[in-house]
Write an enzyme that holds these catalytic residues in place. Structure first.
Site, PDB file in Angstrom:
ATOM      1  CE  LYS A   1      -7.189   6.600   4.642  1.00 13.56           C
ATOM      2  NZ  LYS A   1      -5.750   6.396   4.466  1.00 13.56           N
TER       3      LYS A   1
ATOM      4  CE  LYS B   1      -2.309   1.636   3.701  1.00 13.43           C
ATOM      5  NZ  LYS B   1      -1.997   3.075   3.739  1.00 13.43           N
TER       6      LYS B   1
ATOM      7  CG  ASP C   1      -4.704   4.492   1.913  1.00 15.77           C
ATOM      8  OD1 ASP C   1      -5.851   4.946   1.759  1.00 15.77           O
ATOM      9  OD2 ASP C   1      -4.179   4.311   3.029  1.00 15.77           O
TER      10      ASP C   1
ATOM     11  CB  THR D   1      -9.174   1.874  11.778  1.00 15.89           C
ATOM     12  OG1 THR D   1      -8.038   2.275  11.003  1.00 15.89           O
ATOM     13  CG2 THR D   1     -10.012   0.921  10.977  1.00 15.89           C
TER      14      THR D   1
ATOM     15  NE  ARG E   1       1.595   2.744  13.018  1.00 20.06           N
ATOM     16  CZ  ARG E   1       0.759   3.677  13.455  1.00 20.06           C
ATOM     17  NH1 ARG E   1       1.230   4.684  14.165  1.00 20.06           N
ATOM     18  NH2 ARG E   1      -0.523   3.609  13.181  1.00 20.06           N
TER      19      ARG E   1
ATOM     20  CG  ASP F   1     -11.591  18.113  -4.591  1.00 16.24           C
ATOM     21  OD1 ASP F   1     -12.493  18.944  -4.796  1.00 16.24           O
ATOM     22  OD2 ASP F   1     -10.395  18.432  -4.515  1.00 16.24           O
TER      23      ASP F   1
HETATM   24  O1  C5P Z   1       0.748   1.120  11.049  1.00 18.53           O
HETATM   25  P1  C5P Z   1      -0.695   0.704  10.881  1.00 18.53           P
HETATM   26  O2  C5P Z   1      -0.854  -0.802  10.796  1.00 18.53           O
HETATM   27  O3  C5P Z   1      -1.605   1.342  11.899  1.00 18.53           O
HETATM   28  O4  C5P Z   1      -1.081   1.275   9.445  1.00 18.53           O
HETATM   29  C1  C5P Z   1      -2.390   1.263   8.956  1.00 18.53           C
HETATM   30  C2  C5P Z   1      -2.407   1.842   7.580  1.00 18.53           C
HETATM   31  O5  C5P Z   1      -3.745   1.797   7.082  1.00 18.53           O
HETATM   32  C3  C5P Z   1      -1.942   3.290   7.479  1.00 18.53           C
HETATM   33  O6  C5P Z   1      -1.219   3.414   6.259  1.00 18.53           O
HETATM   34  C4  C5P Z   1      -3.228   4.094   7.395  1.00 18.53           C
HETATM   35  O7  C5P Z   1      -3.097   5.248   6.598  1.00 18.53           O
HETATM   36  C5  C5P Z   1      -4.166   3.100   6.706  1.00 18.53           C
HETATM   37  N1  C5P Z   1      -5.593   3.278   6.975  1.00 18.53           N
HETATM   38  C6  C5P Z   1      -6.146   3.244   8.244  1.00 18.53           C
HETATM   39  N2  C5P Z   1      -7.497   3.437   8.433  1.00 18.53           N
HETATM   40  C7  C5P Z   1      -8.300   3.622   7.373  1.00 18.53           C
HETATM   41  C8  C5P Z   1      -7.764   3.636   6.078  1.00 18.53           C
HETATM   42  C9  C5P Z   1      -6.397   3.446   5.919  1.00 18.53           C
HETATM   43  O8  C5P Z   1      -5.416   3.024   9.214  1.00 18.53           O
HETATM   44  N3  C5P Z   1      -9.604   3.750   7.548  1.00 18.53           N
END
Ligand code: C5P
Length: 238
Positions: A67, A38, A65, A124, A215, A70
């Site tokens: 998002k 991603k 990603d 999330t 992460r 607009d």
């Molecule tokens: O590090 P972590 O596992 O929290 O990363 C989650 C990834 O998913 C990040 O790149 C974040 O931008 C993305 N994301 C998210 N919640 C969403 C959509 C995308 O955490 N609703």
């Protein structure tokens, strides 16, 4: 139309870096047969389409990603530009509304692009207090279902949601309405800024089609081993 094949990896690793060398180092340590990648705002703002070309040359499918949020015309044209890059998956913010999402989806279909288009429901990283603070009166689960319905009615291929919500979304709409779930953590992982988290096993049991993991893999001392463990846990519970 089916966008998913049985034996493809359901793990999407979030390459959340602003440095191209760090991103490419991780991509080279991992393997396109074990995951997709991603590319989010941080990396895309730094390197633009060239990062997509580089990652494609390593054999990866890419979820871009961005998002997008607009006016309908701007989002529709941006979706076409992204689909032209050959990205496997792309997303828009469902709070941009049904008109915006429908136009974006129609453009993808009319252009015969294979790109999967998703709508982000509620991030999330948000909980009920934060949702109410920005003026939404529903609780998170109601708001997520409401946004998922807009995505479904706009004929998007699916949504980005927490795995805490994927089961109710699948039950309410269709089993082939794709749920891509970030916020994945094992019990001993740091939650960081995420709020609505789930383990890989529970996400699979709740019907997540794909999980996005950042992460827990990017900060691991052995990213490949972490990916293999997460994939095994998810696949065994699917
Ligand atoms: O590090 P972590 O596992 O929290 O990363 C989650 C990834 O998913 C990040 O790149 C974040 O931008 C993305 N994301 C998210 N919640 C969403 C959509 C995308 O955490 N609703």
């Amino acid at each position: 139309m089916s966008y998913q094949s049985e034996d493809e990896s359901k793990i999407i690793v979030a390459l959340d870096y602003s440095n191209i060398q760090n991103a490419l180092n991780l991509a080279k340590q991992l393997n396109p047969s074990l995951c997709k990648l991603k590319v989010g705002l941080e990396l895309y703002i730094s390197y633009g389409p060239s990062i997509i070309v580089e990652l494609h040359s390593l054999g990866y499918k890419i979820f871009l990603d961005l998002k997008l949020h607009d006016i309908p015309n701007t989002v529709m044209k941006s979706c076409i530009t992204a689909a032209e890059l050959g990205v496997w998956m792309l997303n828009v913010h469902s709070s941009g509304g049904k008109n915006m999402m429908s136009k974006a989806m129609q453009a993808i279909i009319q252009g015969n692009y294979k790109t999967i288009l998703l709508g982000v429901t509620v991030l999330t990283s948000m909980d009920n207090d934060e949702l109410n603070e920005i003026g939404y009166s529903k609780n998170i689960s109601e708001q997520v279902l409401n946004m998922a319905e807009l995505c479904y009615k706009s004929k998007l291929n699916g949504v980005v949601c927490s795995a805490q919500e994927s089961k109710s979304i699948k039950n309410k709409f269709a089993s082939n309405f794709i749920c891509v779930c970030p916020g994945i953590r094992n019990a001993d992982d740091k939650i960081n800024d995420q709020k609505r988290v789930m383990t890989p096993a529970l996400a699979a049991k709740n019907g997540a089609d794909y999980i996005v993991v950042g992460r827990p893999i990017t900060n691991s001392s052995d990213p490949l081993e972490s990916l293999i463990n997460i994939k095994k846990e998810f696949d065994e519970s699917s």
